[in-house]
Design an enzyme around this catalytic site. Structure first.
Site, PDB file in Angstrom:
ATOM      1  N   GLY A 265       0.400   6.531  -8.005  1.00 19.29           N
ATOM      2  CA  GLY A 265       0.069   6.921  -9.480  1.00 19.29           C
ATOM      3  C   GLY A 265      -0.179   5.923 -10.279  1.00 19.29           C
ATOM      4  N   ALA A 266       0.522   4.952 -10.187  1.00 17.55           N
ATOM      5  CA  ALA A 266       0.561   3.565 -11.138  1.00 17.55           C
ATOM      6  C   ALA A 266       1.283   2.701 -10.572  1.00 17.55           C
ATOM      7  CB  ALA A 266       0.498   3.780 -12.492  1.00 17.55           C
ATOM      8  N   MET A 267       0.962   1.112 -11.150  1.00 15.88           N
ATOM      9  CA  MET A 267       1.805   0.200 -10.672  1.00 15.88           C
ATOM     10  C   MET A 267       2.162  -0.959 -11.773  1.00 15.88           C
ATOM     11  SD  MET A 267       2.845  -1.561  -8.001  1.00 15.88           S
ATOM     12  CE  MET A 267       3.693  -3.057  -8.519  1.00 15.88           C
ATOM     13  N   GLU A 268       3.313  -1.063 -11.618  1.00 13.48           N
ATOM     14  CA  GLU A 268       4.005  -1.845 -12.781  1.00 13.48           C
ATOM     15  C   GLU A 268       3.786  -3.426 -12.747  1.00 13.48           C
ATOM     16  OE1 GLU A 268       5.576  -0.543 -10.165  1.00 13.48           O
ATOM     17  OE2 GLU A 268       7.488  -1.767  -9.725  1.00 13.48           O
ATOM     18  N   ASN A 269       2.626  -3.944 -12.472  1.00 12.47           N
ATOM     19  CA  ASN A 269       2.364  -5.401 -12.506  1.00 12.47           C
ATOM     20  C   ASN A 269       2.760  -5.922 -13.892  1.00 12.47           C
ATOM     21  OD1 ASN A 269       0.959  -5.219  -9.823  1.00 12.47           O
ATOM     22  ND2 ASN A 269      -0.510  -3.895 -11.286  1.00 12.47           N
ATOM     23  N   HIS A 301       7.249   5.461 -17.251  1.00 10.54           N
ATOM     24  CA  HIS A 301       7.812   4.795 -15.836  1.00 10.54           C
ATOM     25  C   HIS A 301       7.390   3.358 -15.473  1.00 10.54           C
ATOM     26  CE1 HIS A 301       9.141   5.456 -11.533  1.00 10.54           C
ATOM     27  NE2 HIS A 301       8.348   4.304 -11.334  1.00 10.54           N
ATOM     28  N   GLU A 302       6.138   3.231 -15.436  1.00 15.72           N
ATOM     29  CA  GLU A 302       5.496   1.888 -15.531  1.00 15.72           C
ATOM     30  C   GLU A 302       5.967   0.806 -16.486  1.00 15.72           C
ATOM     31  OE1 GLU A 302       4.554   1.591 -12.534  1.00 15.72           O
ATOM     32  OE2 GLU A 302       4.003   3.770 -12.207  1.00 15.72           O
ATOM     33  N   HIS A 305       9.744  -0.228 -16.071  1.00 12.67           N
ATOM     34  CA  HIS A 305       9.905  -0.964 -14.868  1.00 12.67           C
ATOM     35  C   HIS A 305       9.941  -2.509 -15.263  1.00 12.67           C
ATOM     36  CE1 HIS A 305       9.898   0.964 -11.061  1.00 12.67           C
ATOM     37  NE2 HIS A 305       8.834   1.559 -10.912  1.00 12.67           N
ATOM     38  N   GLU A 324      13.259   1.948  -8.453  1.00 11.30           N
ATOM     39  CA  GLU A 324      12.361   3.296  -8.393  1.00 11.30           C
ATOM     40  C   GLU A 324      13.484   4.332  -8.660  1.00 11.30           C
ATOM     41  OE1 GLU A 324       9.482   3.352  -8.746  1.00 11.30           O
ATOM     42  OE2 GLU A 324       8.863   1.598  -7.602  1.00 11.30           O
TER      43      GLU A 324
HETATM   44  N1  TRP Z   1       5.878   0.772  -7.798  1.00 12.49           N
HETATM   45  C1  TRP Z   1       4.905   1.668  -8.065  1.00 12.49           C
HETATM   46  C2  TRP Z   1       5.711   2.806  -9.048  1.00 12.49           C
HETATM   47  O1  TRP Z   1       6.388   3.314  -8.687  1.00 12.49           O
HETATM   48  C3  TRP Z   1       4.313   2.582  -6.997  1.00 12.49           C
HETATM   49  C4  TRP Z   1       3.828   1.825  -6.002  1.00 12.49           C
HETATM   50  C5  TRP Z   1       4.188   1.196  -4.548  1.00 12.49           C
HETATM   51  C6  TRP Z   1       2.457   1.696  -5.830  1.00 12.49           C
HETATM   52  N2  TRP Z   1       3.122   1.023  -3.855  1.00 12.49           N
HETATM   53  C7  TRP Z   1       2.142   1.312  -4.354  1.00 12.49           C
HETATM   54  C8  TRP Z   1       1.456   2.019  -6.460  1.00 12.49           C
HETATM   55  C9  TRP Z   1       0.912   0.835  -4.004  1.00 12.49           C
HETATM   56  C10 TRP Z   1       0.025   2.133  -5.784  1.00 12.49           C
HETATM   57  C11 TRP Z   1      -0.380   1.430  -4.308  1.00 12.49           C
HETATM   58  O2  TRP Z   1       4.876   3.032 -10.077  1.00 12.49           O
HETATM   59 ZN    ZN Z   2       8.013   3.116  -9.731  1.00 10.62          ZN
END
Ligand code: TRP
Ligand code: ZN
Length: 889
Positions: A265-269, A301-302, A305, A324
């Site tokens: 879905g997405a990533m919280e960098n 969500h992101e 985080h 999570e």
């Molecule tokens: N940490 C991200 C979230 O919960 C999800 C995530 C973990 C992710 N590994 C990933 C997203 C690899 C893309 C690719 O929002």
């Molecule tokens: Zn997450």
């Protein structure tokens, strides 16, 4: 058969890193075929660790140079294999200079540095940073990062990384640079860079403290008309976290970037969230109400985080649910709070429970069952699961239920006070909750360590003379892989008692003075009795209110009691649940009737109960829609010892057509009453109306006459938003009557029209594939034909999911074709995906999890398909883990 044995990693083997990292400086020279990365890392020995070597991880990268404290390291000074670089006898203070080269254009895994549509993106969680440079790529190593990006100015006008932009300028040969500094220490999995042709919507936003921050949503050219909702969701998230948890955005700039090639879905960098376009892009023409809600919750969500995950992170990947589960709980609460009223909140809660039951309960009952905090894994990417996320969120919600609103907040405050800037464990979170409230939560640990969905059995007895009502609760938990015996859980069971008039009666427990209409019973033993006093009339118990624990509740309700609860329960969850129980009971009986070839019928009590709900103007349309939605085929299958997809489909469709026949006038009325003329708005009230209207439409075409079918067709043609358009199309394609060829020409026409109209909108074309993949008329051959369509691509995860996953997971009656053709398709696709993208391939592998639940003939075919995949050469450990566990079932 030659099946490789995967290497398992155990939680008990955790060892602190031999070296800490203080600073990381990186320089990227971006070229698709060969990106050059120069990294300088300052490290110091961790004297408390049993690990004496300096261990760096690296994967699929070329090592060009390695210097330690200014001296080139000779090959004999370190050991290097496909996964790690180990320096023995390193001094206590180390500066490493590492140069690596990456072929980002060849990277189809969407992990590490990769190219999508000509732009560079990174994905480092969980272990992708090691595909960029050699590094102690583990979440307990937190460091400060400075990043210099250099690239062609025409091809990559935008250069982004974490934190603050501190410098930018031009270089020779049409190149330019940007230098970024992240002021917060972070684990390597939160590193990100984005480079390419992108444009942004930006806004200045004032925090409660008065500080101003810059918010940006970056997309490809041409998509700026679809960023407003994501921007609004981001601002709502920032405000909500300040108000509900006192947590402020800690950066001066916060960026969201959308890409169409993304595994999840997405990533919280940190400061640079990267999103699947699905969770960013929306306008009323292309996105549905569900899409809008999805964007709101994923953006939330992101963003959340940033505190739960980034400021406080995980010691090791076994603790994944620490961030999570907690962050899902936070995004669920965010969406609930935003609706702004109690029913809206309840509707959101019911939707979340439905996801848990539809996806997590089967996981907990299958070969991949694992505790919220797993004890072992082969590939960590396989543990980004509904158990870690959704059950993890339920576990957090139980603290909230047990400790109350204030108590939970106190626990959160203490958690940040103790652990800000650190990498910690699920035990640390539990201890903060306990300590802040002076509570003993030792037994609660079992929610983290024991897999499987607990069953709670309830028994009630009323003593009219003594005026006592006794509720006897007992618990058990089925065995799961590696866990034969389970100990009792600490389960909050919220209970109310309802009299014959439908009113809640005040409750007082024996030996207690507090009186309330809902009591939280704490079930901690295998069996316990709870005695309510001063109960002077017959009552119906309303148990597990608001779904107070992720368990399966067994209570022997009569149909009349369920109808009573459906008509009156003040708790919306239990009210809805009563309807689901009525529907499930009938579904199961009908499946067995189908199997025996008996005549099918539906009773009046059920039909009248649904009619009453459908017509109840006091109830929110969104709530009525939830009641009218029958338990899915997957949920029915889970209730059966041997699931027979064809009979389940037939039985469920019979209920739908029969209801349509009996409730025709009521459904037409609901349809008319819930039109939403005027400008589209995705708010919960309007979305609820559309949901009920479109639910009515889908029923109406189940028992169609020319007029009702025309109603769907007209809605399709005249729809002014995607919600109504796709609902009409779905009604036409998915109704039972679609099977007897009626209107097949019309259906072909609208499908063709839809494709033409939205050809350039990738996310809409995904919907077009999914609609067909899940239609009762679509068989394996037609899926294969769709795979040949020019718009289909296996290498784009969204597209692969829209067709292949949709068919394997959401069209059970066709996927489980008796000749095994569905399984053959599955194995071919898993094998093809395995070469391109192991993470996505492993997800598709999960479609076979429940293979032992099907009739013997299917089982044999499914097992053969699993074995075929397991024996494939060069199988990734991702897929290998899933199929090995499935075959061991
Ligand atoms: N940490 C991200 C979230 O919960 C999800 C995530 C973990 C992710 N590994 C990933 C997203 C690899 C893309 C690719 O929002
Ligand atoms: Zn997450």
């Amino acid at each position: 058969m030659n099946i490789a044995t995967p290497v398992t990693i155990y939680r008990k083997d955790y060892v602190a890193p031999g070296f800490w990292v203080d600073t990381v400086e990186m320089g990227f020279d971006l070229h698709p075929q060969r990106t050059h990365v120069a990294t300088r890392i300052t490290m110091r020995r961790n004297h408390d660790s049993a690990e004496k070597d300096l261990v760096l991880f690296g994967e699929d990268i070329k090592l060009l140079q390695l210097r330690m404290n200014g001296v080139n390291l000779k090959k004999s000074a370190y050991s290097l294999n496909k996964e790690r670089l180990v320096i023995s006898n390193a001094p206590d203070q180390v500066t490493l200079e590492i140069e690596t080269a990456i072929a980002a254009d060849k990277n189809t895994t969407m992990s590490g540095l990769y190219v999508s549509n000509g732009n560079f993106f990174t994905q480092c969680e969980a272990e992708g940073f090691r595909k960029i440079t050699y590094f102690p790529d583990r979440p307990d190593v937190m460091a400060s990062y400075t990043v210099m990006l250099r690239g062609d100015k025409k091809l990559y006008p935008v250069l982004l990384s974490n934190g603050n932009l501190i410098e930018q300028g031009d270089l020779d040969d049409g190149r330019h640079y940007a230098k970024w500094e992240d002021p917060f220490k972070k684990p390597s999995y939160l590193f990100a860079l984005v480079a390419g042709k992108l444009v942004c919507q930006e806004e200045k936003y004032k925090l409660k403290s008065g500080r101003q921050v810059l918010l940006q949503v970056w997309v490809e050219e041409g998509n700026l008309d679809k960023t407003q909702h994501a921007m609004d969701s981001l601002k709502n998230s920032i405000r909500w976290d300040e108000e509900r948890f006192g947590l402020e955005l800690d950066l001066d700039r916060f960026m969201i970037v959308a890409t169409s090639d993304f595994n999840m879905g997405a990533m919280e960098n940190k400061g640079l969230n990267i999103f699947n376009t699905k969770y960013v892009l929306a306008n009323s023409r292309v996105a549905t109400d569900t899409d809008y809600a999805g964007i709101e919750s994923v953006v939330g969500h992101e963003y959340f985080h940033n505190w739960t995950g980034n400021r406080v992170t995980c010691r090791d990947w076994f603790q994944l649910s620490l961030k999570e589960g907690l962050t899902v709980f936070r995004d669920q609460e965010f969406s609930g709070d935003l609706v702004g009223n109690e029913t809206g909140r309840a509707v959101k809660r019911i939707e979340d429970v439905r996801v848990l039951r539809q996806l997590q309960f089967p996981e907990d009952a299958g070969p991949m069952a694992h505790p919220v905090r797993p004890d072992s894994f082969v590939e960590i990417n396989n543990f980004y699961t509904v158990t870690v996320y959704e059950k993890g969120s339920e576990v957090v919600r139980m603290y909230y239920t047990l400790l109350g609103h204030e108590g939970f907040r106190k626990g959160m405050d203490l958690y940040f006070q103790r652990h800000d800037g650190h990498a910690v464990t699920c035990d640390d979170f539990r201890t903060a909750m306990a300590d802040a409230n002076g509570r003993d939560l030792k037994q609660f640990e079992r929610w983290y360590s024991q897999a499987g969905t607990p069953h709670v059995k309830a028994h009630a007895s009323y003593d009219a003379n003594a005026k006592t009502y006794t509720l006897n609760l007992s618990q058990s938990c089925p065995k799961t892989a590696g866990q034969a015996k389970k100990l009792p859980f600490h389960i909050p069971v919220a209970v109310g008692l309802i009299d014959a008039e439908g009113n809640d009666i005040p409750l007082q427990l024996q030996g207690e003075s507090a009186i309330a209409t809902t009591k939280i019973l704490e079930l901690k033993e295998a069996q316990q009795s709870f005695v309510f006093i001063n109960i002077d009339r017959e009552v119906t118990p309303s148990i597990l209110r608001n779904f107070s624990a992720p368990v399966i509740l067994e209570y022997d309700y009569s149909d009349e009691q369920l109808a009573h609860l459906l008509a009156h329960d003040s708790d919306p969850f239990c009210r809805w649940e009563a309807g689901q129980r009525l529907a499930m009971r009938r579904s199961l009986n009908l499946v067995s009737a189908v199997q025996k070839g008996e005549a099918l019928s539906l009773d009046d009590l059920f039909i009248q109960a649904l009619r009453k709900t459908l017509n109840d103007q006091h109830l929110d349309p969104a709530f009525r829609e939830l009641v009218l939605t029958l338990p899915s085929e997957v949920m029915i299958a889970e209730e059966m010892a041997i699931a027979d997809p064809h009979s389940i489909h037939t039985a469920r469709q019979f209920v739908r057509t029969t209801l349509a026949q009996h409730l025709k006038a009521d459904l037409l009325q609901a349809y008319q009453d819930n039109l939403t003329p005027g400008k589209y708005s995705p708010d919960a009230q309007s979305a609820g109306k559309r949901a009920l209207k479109n639910c009515a439409l889908a029923y109406l075409v189940e028992w169609p006459d020319a007029a009702t079918y025309a109603l769907a067709h007209t809605q399709y043609q005249e729809a002014e938003n995607m919600t109504d358009r796709i609902a009409a199309l779905s009604a036409m394609l998915h109704c039972s009557s679609a099977l007897d060829k009626a209107h097949s020409k019309t259906r072909k026409q609208v499908l063709a029209h839809f494709y033409k109209e939205f050809e350039s909108e990738a996310l809409v074309i995904d919907k077009w594939f999914t609609l067909q993949a899940t239609a009762p008329t679509t068989d394996v051959e037609q899926v294969r034909a769709l795979m040949q369509h020019k718009a289909f691509s296996m290498s784009n995860p969204n597209r692969a999911r829209s067709l292949i996953f949709a068919f394997c997971n959401a069209n059970p009656a066709r996927f489980h074709a008796a000749d095994g053709s569905g399984y053959a398709l599955w194995s071919e696709c898993v094998i093809a995906l395995n070469k391109l993208n192991p993470q996505v391939a492993a997800r598709l592998s999960r479609s076979m999890d429940r293979w032992t639940k099907y009739p013997k003939a299917n089982q044999a075919l499914m097992k053969a398909a699993l074995q075929k995949v397991a024996a494939t050469k060069k199988l990734s450990k991702d897929v290998l883990e899933v199929v090995t566990k499935a075959l061991a079932a």
